[in-house]
Motif scaffolding. Structure first.
Motif, short mmCIF file in Angstrom:
data_model
loop_
_atom_site.label_atom_id
_atom_site.label_comp_id
_atom_site.label_asym_id
_atom_site.label_seq_id
_atom_site.Cartn_x
_atom_site.Cartn_y
_atom_site.Cartn_z
N THR A 237 0.83 -1.19 0.00
CA THR A 237 0.00 0.00 0.00
C THR A 237 0.87 1.24 0.00
OG1 THR A 237 -1.85 1.11 1.14
CG2 THR A 237 -0.14 0.14 2.53
N ALA A 238 0.26 2.39 -0.23
CA ALA A 238 0.95 3.67 -0.11
C ALA A 238 0.78 4.17 1.32
CB ALA A 238 0.36 4.67 -1.09
N ASP A 239 1.75 4.93 1.79
CA ASP A 239 1.74 5.35 3.18
C ASP A 239 0.46 6.11 3.57
OD1 ASP A 239 2.39 7.56 1.63
OD2 ASP A 239 4.26 8.02 2.68
N LEU A 240 0.01 7.04 2.73
CA LEU A 240 -1.16 7.84 3.07
C LEU A 240 -2.46 7.05 3.01
CD1 LEU A 240 -0.39 11.21 1.23
CD2 LEU A 240 0.08 10.59 3.61
N GLU A 241 -2.44 5.90 2.35
CA GLU A 241 -3.66 5.12 2.15
C GLU A 241 -3.84 4.00 3.17
OE1 GLU A 241 -3.28 3.84 -1.90
OE2 GLU A 241 -4.30 5.63 -2.66
N PHE A 242 -2.83 3.78 4.02
CA PHE A 242 -2.93 2.65 4.93
C PHE A 242 -4.00 2.87 5.99
CE2 PHE A 242 -1.56 0.48 8.88
CZ PHE A 242 -1.79 -0.81 8.47
N GLY A 243 -4.07 4.07 6.57
CA GLY A 243 -5.05 4.32 7.62
C GLY A 243 -4.72 3.60 8.90
N PHE A 244 -5.75 3.17 9.63
CA PHE A 244 -5.54 2.45 10.89
C PHE A 244 -6.42 1.21 10.93
CE2 PHE A 244 -6.86 1.43 15.23
CZ PHE A 244 -5.63 1.18 15.80
N ASP A 245 -5.79 0.12 11.31
CA ASP A 245 -6.50 -1.14 11.52
C ASP A 245 -5.72 -1.91 12.56
OD1 ASP A 245 -7.53 -3.79 11.36
OD2 ASP A 245 -8.18 -3.46 9.29
N SER A 246 -6.32 -2.15 13.71
CA SER A 246 -5.60 -2.79 14.82
C SER A 246 -5.11 -4.19 14.47
CB SER A 246 -6.50 -2.85 16.06
OG SER A 246 -7.67 -3.62 15.80
N ARG A 247 -5.65 -4.78 13.41
CA ARG A 247 -5.25 -6.14 13.01
C ARG A 247 -4.00 -6.13 12.15
NH1 ARG A 247 -10.12 -7.90 9.59
NH2 ARG A 247 -9.62 -5.82 8.77
N LEU A 248 -3.59 -4.94 11.66
CA LEU A 248 -2.54 -4.84 10.66
C LEU A 248 -1.41 -3.92 11.12
CD1 LEU A 248 -4.88 -4.37 7.56
CD2 LEU A 248 -3.81 -6.51 8.31
N ARG A 249 -0.23 -4.14 10.54
CA ARG A 249 0.92 -3.29 10.82
C ARG A 249 1.54 -2.84 9.49
NH1 ARG A 249 -1.43 -3.93 14.81
NH2 ARG A 249 -0.69 -4.61 16.87
N TYR A 250 1.84 -1.55 9.39
CA TYR A 250 2.44 -0.99 8.18
C TYR A 250 3.96 -0.91 8.34
CZ TYR A 250 3.80 2.47 4.65
OH TYR A 250 4.41 3.11 3.62
N ILE A 251 4.69 -1.27 7.27
CA ILE A 251 6.16 -1.24 7.30
C ILE A 251 6.65 -0.50 6.05
CG2 ILE A 251 8.27 -2.62 7.47
CD1 ILE A 251 6.40 -5.02 8.24
N PRO A 252 7.33 0.64 6.20
CA PRO A 252 7.84 1.37 5.03
C PRO A 252 8.91 0.55 4.30
CG PRO A 252 7.88 2.73 7.02
CD PRO A 252 7.62 1.33 7.47
N LEU A 253 8.96 0.71 2.99
CA LEU A 253 10.01 0.10 2.17
C LEU A 253 11.06 1.18 1.90
CD1 LEU A 253 7.90 -2.03 -0.33
CD2 LEU A 253 9.47 -2.90 1.42
N ALA A 254 12.20 1.06 2.56
CA ALA A 254 13.21 2.12 2.53
C ALA A 254 13.78 2.37 1.15
CB ALA A 254 14.33 1.78 3.51
N ASP A 255 13.91 1.32 0.33
CA ASP A 255 14.57 1.48 -0.97
C ASP A 255 13.61 1.38 -2.16
OD1 ASP A 255 14.09 -1.19 -0.50
OD2 ASP A 255 15.97 -1.89 -1.36
N ALA A 256 12.32 1.58 -1.91
CA ALA A 256 11.35 1.61 -3.02
C ALA A 256 11.41 3.00 -3.64
CB ALA A 256 9.95 1.30 -2.52
N ALA A 257 12.28 3.15 -4.64
CA ALA A 257 12.57 4.48 -5.19
C ALA A 257 11.42 5.05 -6.01
CB ALA A 257 13.83 4.40 -6.06
N ILE A 258 10.60 4.18 -6.59
CA ILE A 258 9.49 4.65 -7.40
C ILE A 258 8.26 4.78 -6.52
CG2 ILE A 258 8.12 4.24 -9.48
CD1 ILE A 258 10.31 2.29 -10.39
N GLY A 259 7.78 5.99 -6.35
CA GLY A 259 6.61 6.23 -5.52
C GLY A 259 5.33 6.31 -6.35
N ILE A 260 4.27 6.70 -5.68
CA ILE A 260 2.96 6.78 -6.33
C ILE A 260 2.50 8.23 -6.33
CG2 ILE A 260 0.55 6.05 -6.24
CD1 ILE A 260 1.46 3.54 -4.79
N ASP A 261 2.23 8.76 -7.50
CA ASP A 261 1.69 10.10 -7.63
C ASP A 261 0.19 10.03 -7.87
OD1 ASP A 261 4.17 11.45 -7.38
OD2 ASP A 261 4.64 10.97 -9.47
N GLU A 262 -0.54 10.87 -7.19
CA GLU A 262 -2.00 10.90 -7.33
C GLU A 262 -2.39 12.16 -8.10
OE1 GLU A 262 -5.33 8.41 -6.24
OE2 GLU A 262 -3.19 8.18 -5.90
#
Length: 294
Positions: A237-262
Motif C-alpha cells: 500500500t501507499a503510506d497515506l492510504e494505509f489508515g488504521f486497523d488494529s489487526r494490521l501493521r504498516y512497514i515502510p520500504l526504505a529502498d522503493a525508489a518509485i513512488g505513487i503520484d496521485e
C-alpha cells in the motif's frame, strides 16, 4: 428523420449492453425501446448493434455514435445543472476515485462551500477511473495513473511512498522498515491488474531483481486487507492510504525508489463548470496549498 427520442433510446441500450436493463432504467416497455432503436437504424441506414443471444454489442458505427451521444447527454445534464440550481444551492457531482483517502477531505471542504452538495462516489482501480471519465459517467476522477489523453485535464495532487503491511501476528509485525530484497519468496496478497499500486510495486521489484512467492489476487482493496489480516500473505500500500486497523501493521520500504503520484482529473471541456472548478480549487487547498490559485 432522426429524433432525440431515438438517440436517447440508442444511448441507454448501448450503456446498458442490452434492451432489458435499458428499458428498466428508462421506465418504458422493451418493445417500445426496441422500436425506437429500429427506427433510428432504418432512417439512418446504419446498423448500430449486433444482436446476440444475451444482450447486444456495438458495431463500429455504433461505437462512434455512442461517443457522440455520451458527450451530448453529458452536456445536456450539465446545462440542466447549471440553469436549475444557483451556485450556492450545492449542485450534484459524480466522483470516481481509486480510493477514499484523497477525495473525502476535498469533498468535506467543498461541502462547507456548498452546504447542499449532493455527490456520488465510486471506488475503482486507477485504469477504470480514467475509463469512467472518458465515458462521461463521472465529473471528477482521482487516480494514480497519469492519463495520456488530450480530452482530459490533469492536475498533480499528492505523492506517496510505498510500503507493505502484515497481520499483527506476522513475524515482521514489529519491524519499522524493510528493504525490497527481504521480500524475496514471500507470499503476497495483491490487487487485480489495473491497480496502480500493484504496477508501481512490481516496477520496484523488477528494478531490485526481487521475485515474490505465491500471490493471491483479490479484486478490492478491502478484500486485500481482509486476506492479509487472515494471514494469507503480505499486502502492499501507499503510506497515506494505509489508515488504521488494529489487526494490521504498516512497514515502510526504505529502498522503493518509485513512488505513487496521485492526480485529479476531469474532462477538459468540463473544467470551467462551476462545481468542477470549485472541486479543483478545494483539491489545491487541501493537498497543495503552496500552489496557490487555479
Amino acid at each position: 428523420m432522426i429524433s432525440m427520442t431515438q438517440l436517447r433510446a440508442f444511448h441507454f441500450v448501448a450503456a446498458a449492453g442490452g434492451y432489458t436493463q435499458a428499458a428498466r432504467e428508462m421506465a418504458i416497455s422493451q418493445s417500445t425501446l426496441s422500436g425506437q432503436v429500429r427506427q433510428l437504424e432504418t432512417s439512418s441506414g446504419v446498423a448500430l448493434f449486433e444482436r446476440k443471444a444475451r444482450g447486444v454489442s456495438l458495431t463500429a458505427d455504433g461505437e462512434a455514435l455512442y461517443k457522440i451521444t455520451s458527450r451530448m447527454f453529458a452536456a445536456l445534464a450539465e446545462a440542466g445543472m447549471l440553469l436549475k440550481q444557483p451556485r450556492t444551492a450545492g449542485g450534484r457531482l459524480r466522483v470516481a476515485a481509486d480510493g477514499v483517502v484523497h477525495c473525502l477531505p476535498i469533498l468535506r471542504l467543498l461541502k462547507t462551500r456548498r452546504p447542499h452538495l449532493a455527490f456520488s462516489l465510486t471506488v475503482q482501480n486507477s485504469e477504470s477511473v480514467i475509463e469512467t471519465l472518458l465515458e462521461y459517467r463521472a465529473d471528477i476522477g482521482i487516480t494514480a495513473q497519469l492519463p495520456r489523453d488530450d480530452r482530459l485535464h490533469v492536475r498533480s495532487l499528492a505523492s506517496m511512498r510505498l510500503g507493505v503491511f502484515v497481520a499483527a501476528q506476522h513475524p515482521w509485525a514489529e519491524r519499522t522498515g524493510m528493504n525490497l530484497a527481504e521480500l524475496e519468496g514471500a507470499a503476497f496478497v495483491l490487487r487485480e491488474r489495473g491497480s496502480r499500486t500493484r504496477a508501481i510495486f512490481e516496477q520496484n521489484l523488477a528494478r531490485a531483481g526481487v521475485g515474490l512467492g505465491p500471490v493471491l489476487e483479490v479484486v478490492s482493496r478491502e478484500g486485500v486487507r481482509e486476506a492479509v489480516a487472515a494471514g494469507f500473505g503480505v499486502g502492499v500500500t501507499a503510506d497515506l492510504e494505509f489508515g488504521f486497523d488494529s489487526r494490521l501493521r504498516y512497514i515502510p520500504l526504505a529502498d522503493a525508489a518509485i513512488g505513487i503520484d496521485e492526480y485529479v482529473v476531469c474532462n477538459d471541456e468540463h473544467r470551467r463548470l462551476p462545481i468542477v472548478a470549485d472541486f479543483l480549487a478545494c483539491a489545491v487547498e487541501t493537498f497543495r496549498p503552496e500552489v496557490g490559485g487555479l
